[in-house]
Enzyme design. Sequence first.
Site, PDB file in Angstrom:
ATOM      1  N   ARG A  52       0.842  -1.217   0.000  1.00 51.81           N
ATOM      2  CA  ARG A  52       0.000   0.000   0.000  1.00 51.81           C
ATOM      3  C   ARG A  52       0.869   1.256   0.000  1.00 51.81           C
ATOM      4  O   ARG A  52       0.542   2.244  -0.659  1.00 51.81           O
ATOM      5  CB  ARG A  52      -0.961  -0.011   1.192  1.00 51.81           C
ATOM      6  CG  ARG A  52      -1.990   1.131   1.127  1.00 51.81           C
ATOM      7  CD  ARG A  52      -3.072   1.008   2.182  1.00 51.81           C
ATOM      8  NE  ARG A  52      -2.544   1.195   3.530  1.00 51.81           N
ATOM      9  CZ  ARG A  52      -3.275   1.076   4.641  1.00 51.81           C
ATOM     10  NH1 ARG A  52      -4.559   0.776   4.547  1.00 51.81           N
ATOM     11  NH2 ARG A  52      -2.747   1.257   5.827  1.00 51.81           N
ATOM     12  N   LYS A 151      -2.577   7.011   1.301  1.00 55.95           N
ATOM     13  CA  LYS A 151      -2.328   7.336   2.708  1.00 55.95           C
ATOM     14  C   LYS A 151      -1.238   8.404   2.728  1.00 55.95           C
ATOM     15  O   LYS A 151      -0.053   8.132   2.927  1.00 55.95           O
ATOM     16  CB  LYS A 151      -1.920   6.070   3.480  1.00 55.95           C
ATOM     17  CG  LYS A 151      -2.157   6.191   4.971  1.00 55.95           C
ATOM     18  CD  LYS A 151      -2.169   4.832   5.635  1.00 55.95           C
ATOM     19  CE  LYS A 151      -2.057   4.934   7.141  1.00 55.95           C
ATOM     20  NZ  LYS A 151      -3.158   5.610   7.807  1.00 55.95           N
ATOM     21  N   GLU A 184     -16.014   6.932   5.699  1.00 52.92           N
ATOM     22  CA  GLU A 184     -15.253   6.261   6.762  1.00 52.92           C
ATOM     23  C   GLU A 184     -15.086   7.226   7.923  1.00 52.92           C
ATOM     24  O   GLU A 184     -15.596   8.348   7.885  1.00 52.92           O
ATOM     25  CB  GLU A 184     -13.887   5.817   6.219  1.00 52.92           C
ATOM     26  CG  GLU A 184     -13.024   6.965   5.731  1.00 52.92           C
ATOM     27  CD  GLU A 184     -11.655   6.525   5.222  1.00 52.92           C
ATOM     28  OE1 GLU A 184     -11.178   5.463   5.634  1.00 52.92           O
ATOM     29  OE2 GLU A 184     -11.067   7.268   4.412  1.00 52.92           O
TER      30      GLU A 184
HETATM   31  N1  PXG Z   1      -9.148   5.151   7.237  1.00 53.01           N
HETATM   32  C1  PXG Z   1      -8.226   6.104   7.469  1.00 53.01           C
HETATM   33  C2  PXG Z   1      -8.477   7.477   6.991  1.00 53.01           C
HETATM   34  C3  PXG Z   1      -7.040   5.780   8.149  1.00 53.01           C
HETATM   35  O1  PXG Z   1      -6.120   6.726   8.379  1.00 53.01           O
HETATM   36  C4  PXG Z   1      -7.846   3.501   8.346  1.00 53.01           C
HETATM   37  C5  PXG Z   1      -8.976   3.882   7.652  1.00 53.01           C
HETATM   38  C6  PXG Z   1      -7.678   2.067   8.744  1.00 53.01           C
HETATM   39  O2  PXG Z   1      -6.687   1.445   7.926  1.00 53.01           O
HETATM   40  P1  PXG Z   1      -5.792   0.243   8.460  1.00 53.01           P
HETATM   41  O3  PXG Z   1      -4.976  -0.126   7.293  1.00 53.01           O
HETATM   42  O4  PXG Z   1      -4.979   0.771   9.611  1.00 53.01           O
HETATM   43  O5  PXG Z   1      -6.720  -0.828   8.874  1.00 53.01           O
HETATM   44  C7  PXG Z   1      -6.854   4.469   8.602  1.00 53.01           C
HETATM   45  C8  PXG Z   1      -5.604   4.066   9.343  1.00 53.01           C
HETATM   46  C9  PXG Z   1      -2.476   7.168  13.560  1.00 53.01           C
HETATM   47  C10 PXG Z   1      -2.870   5.976  12.792  1.00 53.01           C
HETATM   48  O6  PXG Z   1      -1.401   7.163  14.144  1.00 53.01           O
HETATM   49  C11 PXG Z   1      -3.828   6.073  11.817  1.00 53.01           C
HETATM   50  C12 PXG Z   1      -4.172   4.949  11.099  1.00 53.01           C
HETATM   51  C13 PXG Z   1      -3.568   3.749  11.354  1.00 53.01           C
HETATM   52  C14 PXG Z   1      -2.591   3.668  12.338  1.00 53.01           C
HETATM   53  C15 PXG Z   1      -2.237   4.795  13.072  1.00 53.01           C
HETATM   54  O7  PXG Z   1      -3.247   8.126  13.599  1.00 53.01           O
HETATM   55  N2  PXG Z   1      -5.132   5.102  10.156  1.00 53.01           N
END
Ligand code: PXG
Length: 286
Positions: A52, A151, A184
């Site tokens: 990703r 991301k 989301e």
């Molecule tokens: N949507 C958004 C906008 C995110 O930023 C997810 C969904 C979930 O994705 P994953 O791949 O983690 O299942 C995210 C993930 C942080 C932090 O430090 C943010 C995320 C993941 C880990 C840490 O704010 N966001």
Amino acid sequence: MGPKVYIDGKLCEKADAKISVYDHGLLYGDGVFEGIRVYGARIFRCKEHVDRLYESACAIALRIPMTKEEIVAAMEATVAANGIKDGYIRLVVTRGVGTLGLDPNKCPHPSVIVIADTIQLYPQEFYEKGLHVITVPTIRNHPEAINPRIKSLNYLNNIMAKIEAINGGTVEAIMLNKDGYVAECTGDNIFIVKNRKLLTPPASAGVLKGITRAVVMDLAAGIGVPVLEPNLTRYDLFTADECFLTGTAAEIVPVVNIDGRIIGDGKPGTLTLELLELFRAETRKQ
Ligand code: PXG
């Protein structure tokens, strides 16, 4: 010897882990990142996160100056150097040092950063009682602006929504898209359960394709629960049997109230709790 941070091929002390003020990651949010869990000293869904990261970089025309294998080796070295058993990796690639102008061509050397640290877990109460969340006015980025599948280091869209959630007395916001469909949350994907089917918005609604989201979809399919990705409205959320959020940090968090409407019987749902159990088993198994 304190914590060690990986920057551009070297492990340095946390106090020396510094990036230039001319880095376009700071000046413009020009870069990409991943947040990854370490369970039992192993990097969870490592390949998925690295893939990703490269797709995010590709989408913003950022060339990562390392191979995928080198990135994995850098993460493993940083986790080992910090003695992390259960923790969190922040993997960041910035556009690098450039001039005071937007042109990314003025940044010849992207920077690769790996931070491995312990993780601040959500309070146990969130999992036992479930969250109250609200929909907020700030919509999720239009996919033809910055596609939410990227991301990127530009998190202001989500931060605006987070501020609105906090102002509304909750910890998390549900963001809709320009058509009014559910997208989301600010750092989590959203799921509902209706008639023992699992539903989550499609990528085309403008969401990050979460790694946790994919794991949960596989786990549900594995226990014979149909998984669908239709566009969802607020009405669909309000009338759901169960609702939960997924993310690397959160894992699976039940939602029991949305915009003042009680979801199901107001307690974390049975399928939600079953999936949480299966998810935690998955994190121990790898
Ligand atoms: N949507 C958004 C906008 C995110 O930023 C997810 C969904 C979930 O994705 P994953 O791949 O983690 O299942 C995210 C993930 C942080 C932090 O430090 C943010 C995320 C993941 C880990 C840490 O704010 N966001």
